[in-house]
Design a protein around this motif. Structure first.
Motif: not given
Length: 349
Positions: A19-23, A303-306, A322-323
């Motif tokens: 599941d990927f982050g937007k940024n 900021l959305k990171s994974r 995870g985040n």
């Protein structure tokens, strides 16, 4: 934006759901854990879609075209003897399945191929629209020194270079972006040009130079670490990394000293907050710490990171995600760096 990738029996992976982050998305693992394979698989799908959007804007995706185009792109990027070699190796016949899910559901795609597949994939879920922005892929090696005539030679001869090199060279050779976006480009370029102590120029003969107050220096005479910064700077200057799109960067830290890695970390974060969805693969503790500190600084910017940790198991590589870095389990390569620091400090006592 790419939201999710589900895969089964891809090279070293048995089953994985990412599941990927937007940024920003950071893939961490030891050598051989499959970091680059994940980057290349996503990139190949996006590149085929974006190429069709550029050439066939008024045509909808078809299974007939995509099943051959995807197979060719995967073979040209991964360079196996034939397509089926990308399926996970185990006794008997096996099938590799890939599903990509986007924020725009019309771009979703599912496909697969068996161990004996040669030149076609099976399209299970056909996208209804193309991805409209070309992705950029930065390999571990810099490409500015090989740029002159590389594209014409590559397309006219059979060379054992992966096609990401050719694709990136096409983006590097694009004209500079002009107009209202120049101010934003200048803001992104400033820290990179300060680190390089100069700007990247392309002459009419297809040779890149680093230009500063002392003049122009031929790219082969420039330190390799600075050439890597130069590739990123050039892609920003041409507008390839602006507003929207995708950047894949395999081991950004390779051949860079710690001071330059700090600058790269900040550029990665700046790009990821400017509309580019960034995917990097690394096993550098230094880079990870810099990214974590910068994320803490930017915690109010939504900021959305994974983070993704790749771990070997008896049933192939498994993915913990995870985040934050704390969510991805222990990575041996990172633990070794920490252990070395402990040993050094102990020896000083």
């Amino acid at each position: 934006m790419l939201k999710k990738m589900t895969l089964r029996n891809l090279t070293v992976f048995s089953d994985a759901n990412l599941d990927f982050g937007k940024n920003l998305n950071v893939i961490v693992g030891e050598n051989g854990a499959g970091k680059t394979h994940l980057l290349k698989m996503i990139y190949a799908v996006l590149a085929v879609s974006a190429d069709n959007a550029r050439k066939n804007q008024n045509l909808l995706p078809t299974k007939t075209a995509l099943q051959t185009q995807l197979a060719n792109k995967l073979v040209n990027i991964f360079r196996p003897e034939y397509l089926g070699r990308l399926a996970r190796r185990k006794q008997g016949r096996e099938r590799c399945d890939i599903h990509l899910k986007f924020s725009d559901a019309s771009q979703n795609i599912s496909f697969g191929f068996a161990t004996q597949s040669k030149s076609e994939v099976n399209i299970d879920d056909l996208p209804k629209a193309w991805v409209d922005t070309s992705p950029a892929y930065l390999p571990t090696r810099e490409l500015l020194t090989i740029f002159p005539n590389f594209i014409s030679i590559y397309e006219g001869h059979y060379l054992e270079f992966e096609e990401t090199w050719r694709d990136t060279c096409l983006l590097l050779g694009a004209p500079l972006q002009k107009g209202p976006k120049e101010e934003r480009i200048r803001k992104l370029l400033q820290p990179l040009e300060e680190a390089m102590d100069g700007a990247i120029e392309l002459d009419k003969n297809g040779r890149f130079y680093l230009k500063n107050q002392a003049g122009r220096m031929e790219m082969p005479l420039v330190a390799e670490g600075l050439r890597k910064l130069g590739m990123l700077a050039r892609l920003i200057a041409t507008g390839a990394l602006l507003d929207k799109g995708y950047l894949f960067w395999d081991e950004p830290e390779a051949n860079l000293n710690p001071r330059l890695i700090k600058g790269i970390a900040r550029s990665i974060l700046d790009l990821s907050t400017s509309g580019i969805q960034v995917f990097i693969a690394t096993h550098s503790l230094f880079l990870l710490r810099e990214i974590e500190m910068l994320l803490t600084e930017k915690k109010n910017e939504q900021l959305k990171s994974r983070f993704f940790g790749l771990h070997a198991s008896e049933n192939g590589v498994i993915v913990e995600q995870g985040n934050s870095v704390d969510d991805i389990g222990d990575i041996a390569a990172l633990d070794e760096e920490l252990a070395q620091s402990d040993r050094y400090l102990a020896s000083e006592v």
